[in-house]
Design a protein around this motif. Sequence first.
Motif, PDB file in Angstrom:
ATOM      1  N   UNK A  62     -13.859  16.126   1.346  1.00 36.38           N
ATOM      2  CA  UNK A  62     -12.784  15.181   1.677  1.00 36.38           C
ATOM      3  C   UNK A  62     -13.362  13.792   1.925  1.00 36.38           C
ATOM      4  N   UNK A  63     -14.477  13.722   2.652  1.00 36.45           N
ATOM      5  CA  UNK A  63     -15.045  12.422   2.998  1.00 36.45           C
ATOM      6  C   UNK A  63     -15.777  11.763   1.831  1.00 36.45           C
ATOM      7  N   UNK A  64     -15.937  12.478   0.731  1.00 31.41           N
ATOM      8  CA  UNK A  64     -16.447  11.841  -0.479  1.00 31.41           C
ATOM      9  C   UNK A  64     -15.391  10.913  -1.080  1.00 31.41           C
ATOM     10  N   UNK A  65     -14.128  11.249  -0.838  1.00 27.22           N
ATOM     11  CA  UNK A  65     -13.018  10.490  -1.423  1.00 27.22           C
ATOM     12  C   UNK A  65     -12.365   9.538  -0.422  1.00 27.22           C
ATOM     13  N   UNK A  66     -12.340   9.923   0.842  1.00 32.16           N
ATOM     14  CA  UNK A  66     -11.705   9.110   1.883  1.00 32.16           C
ATOM     15  C   UNK A  66     -12.664   9.034   3.064  1.00 32.16           C
ATOM     16  N   UNK A  67     -13.004   7.804   3.478  1.00 26.63           N
ATOM     17  CA  UNK A  67     -14.058   7.676   4.482  1.00 26.63           C
ATOM     18  C   UNK A  67     -13.629   8.147   5.863  1.00 26.63           C
ATOM     19  N   UNK A  68     -12.315   8.186   6.126  1.00 29.41           N
ATOM     20  CA  UNK A  68     -11.833   8.685   7.410  1.00 29.41           C
ATOM     21  C   UNK A  68     -10.366   9.090   7.279  1.00 29.41           C
ATOM     22  N   UNK A  69      -9.813   9.617   8.343  1.00 30.05           N
ATOM     23  CA  UNK A  69      -8.429  10.098   8.317  1.00 30.05           C
ATOM     24  C   UNK A  69      -7.446   8.950   8.132  1.00 30.05           C
ATOM     25  N   UNK A  70      -7.771   7.791   8.676  1.00 29.74           N
ATOM     26  CA  UNK A  70      -6.882   6.632   8.537  1.00 29.74           C
ATOM     27  C   UNK A  70      -6.745   6.224   7.071  1.00 29.74           C
ATOM     28  N   UNK A  71      -7.864   6.215   6.344  1.00 24.82           N
ATOM     29  CA  UNK A  71      -7.813   5.856   4.923  1.00 24.82           C
ATOM     30  C   UNK A  71      -7.046   6.910   4.125  1.00 24.82           C
TER      31      UNK A  71
END
Length: 224
Positions: A62-71
């Motif tokens: 998941x963090x490969x595509x979105x750096x954090x939950x907010x993004x």
Amino acid sequence: MVTPRRFLSDKLCPVRAKRERRKEARPGELIAAALDLFVEKGFAATRAEEVAARAGVSKGTLFLYFKNKEELFKAVVTENLSGRFTEWNKEFEVFEGSTSDMLRYCMRVWWERVGSTKASGLTKLLMSEGSNFPTLAEFYRQEVVRPGHALVRRILHRGIDSGEFAPVDVDHAIYAVIAPMMFLMLWQHSTPMCIDGQAVLDPETFIAVQTEIVLRGLSARPSA
């Protein structure tokens, strides 16, 4: 006939081809999983590992595509809500009917494309949690609220300029159009305390009736 290299590669290595297609689909799968969980649990209560698990990937993926939950949340809003306004504005540029028909079309299509979908729960989420996440609340205002108001303002000005609508305070009249939509979104994603338990609320009929009420109020009338 020359066979495309990508096609030959896929035939020779179907496992790799499947993996590549799966990789391309992952952002969409993660956004869909996040939408489900944000609407079900709220933003604060949704954990990144839950989104990853529902999408069938690891938290690291998941963090490969979105750096954090907010993004990730911003991507959900963009994919499901803010991207609609470009589509609607293009449709209105070539709309040839009356402004009354344009407003009817706008509200009916809003229900079909947003109101009746799970994405409508994002509005309730921001109303309940926005004060705790001001950056996300401002993003929502920029990407959804302001373009939405601009779209309705465009319709109202069209009607006033053509003489179909009476001159009104457009900045306030916008809310007469938006209010029925807000009611339906809250009704769908809340305990329906404000609805008679014996009554049946049909959203499409509700939207149609509310649209006609608004149009009657906007209608230009001869001066007394």
